[in-house]
Scaffold this active site. Sequence first.
Site, PDB file in Angstrom:
ATOM      1  CG  HIS A  94      -0.283  -3.439   5.617  1.00 12.45           C
ATOM      2  ND1 HIS A  94      -1.392  -4.254   5.670  1.00 12.45           N
ATOM      3  CD2 HIS A  94       0.624  -4.079   4.839  1.00 12.45           C
ATOM      4  CE1 HIS A  94      -1.157  -5.344   4.966  1.00 12.45           C
ATOM      5  NE2 HIS A  94       0.062  -5.266   4.449  1.00 12.45           N
ATOM      6  CD  GLU A 133       0.610  -4.861   0.270  1.00  6.19           C
ATOM      7  OE1 GLU A 133       1.421  -5.776   0.282  1.00  6.19           O
ATOM      8  OE2 GLU A 133      -0.060  -4.525   1.261  1.00  6.19           O
TER       9      GLU A 133
HETATM   10  O1  G3P Z   1       2.225  -6.611   3.382  1.00  7.18           O
HETATM   11  C1  G3P Z   1       2.184  -7.663   2.485  1.00  7.18           C
HETATM   12  C2  G3P Z   1       0.837  -8.057   2.128  1.00  7.18           C
HETATM   13  O2  G3P Z   1      -0.241  -7.398   2.596  1.00  7.18           O
HETATM   14  C3  G3P Z   1       0.649  -8.995   1.040  1.00  7.18           C
HETATM   15  O3  G3P Z   1       0.259 -10.158   1.678  1.00  7.18           O
HETATM   16  O4  G3P Z   1      -0.016 -12.512   1.966  1.00  7.18           O
HETATM   17  O5  G3P Z   1      -0.722 -11.438  -0.177  1.00  7.18           O
HETATM   18  O6  G3P Z   1       1.699 -11.687   0.343  1.00  7.18           O
HETATM   19  P1  G3P Z   1       0.310 -11.528   0.897  1.00  7.18           P
END
Ligand code: G3P
Length: 220
Positions: free
Chosen positions: A91, A139
Amino acid sequence: MTLIVLNFKCYRESTGQEALRLAEICEDISRDYAVQMVVVPQVADIHAISETVKIPVYAQHVDGVGYGGFTGHVTAASLKAAGAAGSLINHSERRLKLAEVDAAISACRNAGLETIVCTNNVAVTRASAALEPDYVAVEPPELIGSGIPVSKANPSVIRDSVDAVKCIAPHVGVLCGAGITHGEDLRSALELGSIGVLLASGIIKAKDQRKALEDLVTGA
Ligand code: G3P
């Protein structure tokens, strides 16, 4: 079935008793709306949650080490024994070196745990897919916690990641993460070719977590 992975991170609203309560809400949503929810609490909360709900419980991190003289590590075997079904790996808030990602995937495989490797761009998605986890979650870190959905702000990173994974390891599922909050975010993530989303703050920090999840799954 659409996969919705809720990372509890270390938020107060998803720690201890609150984590248990949120996991129960996720189980209700999974059942009532025919989506597959996965909850990702802190490691100390895994056992209690996995005893309480039937939906899969993942860890937020796992180390690629076996039994032995290690301190402060999280082993795949201990996660499995605590009732986890899988783990996030790499992550963006818990980055690993590529060799460590590889070792963590192997450790999980040996322990019978599923794996989601988080990536930040298409090149890292490619490298991660080659290691054959069960899923990669794309992400871009600058959008995490921003409330700006990656599916809108940077759709090409998802589309190109989906294409790359199709070529390298087509059985690896692609999840879309960062800034996902509403049903329309989920819908565009699916339209870009992902099989679901990895999300956190949009649900966990919401005034009404159940309603936020309902909005996510019904607006899609
Ligand atoms: O692991 C999920 C993440 O990093 C995304 O976070 O708060 O943008 O949904 P968020």
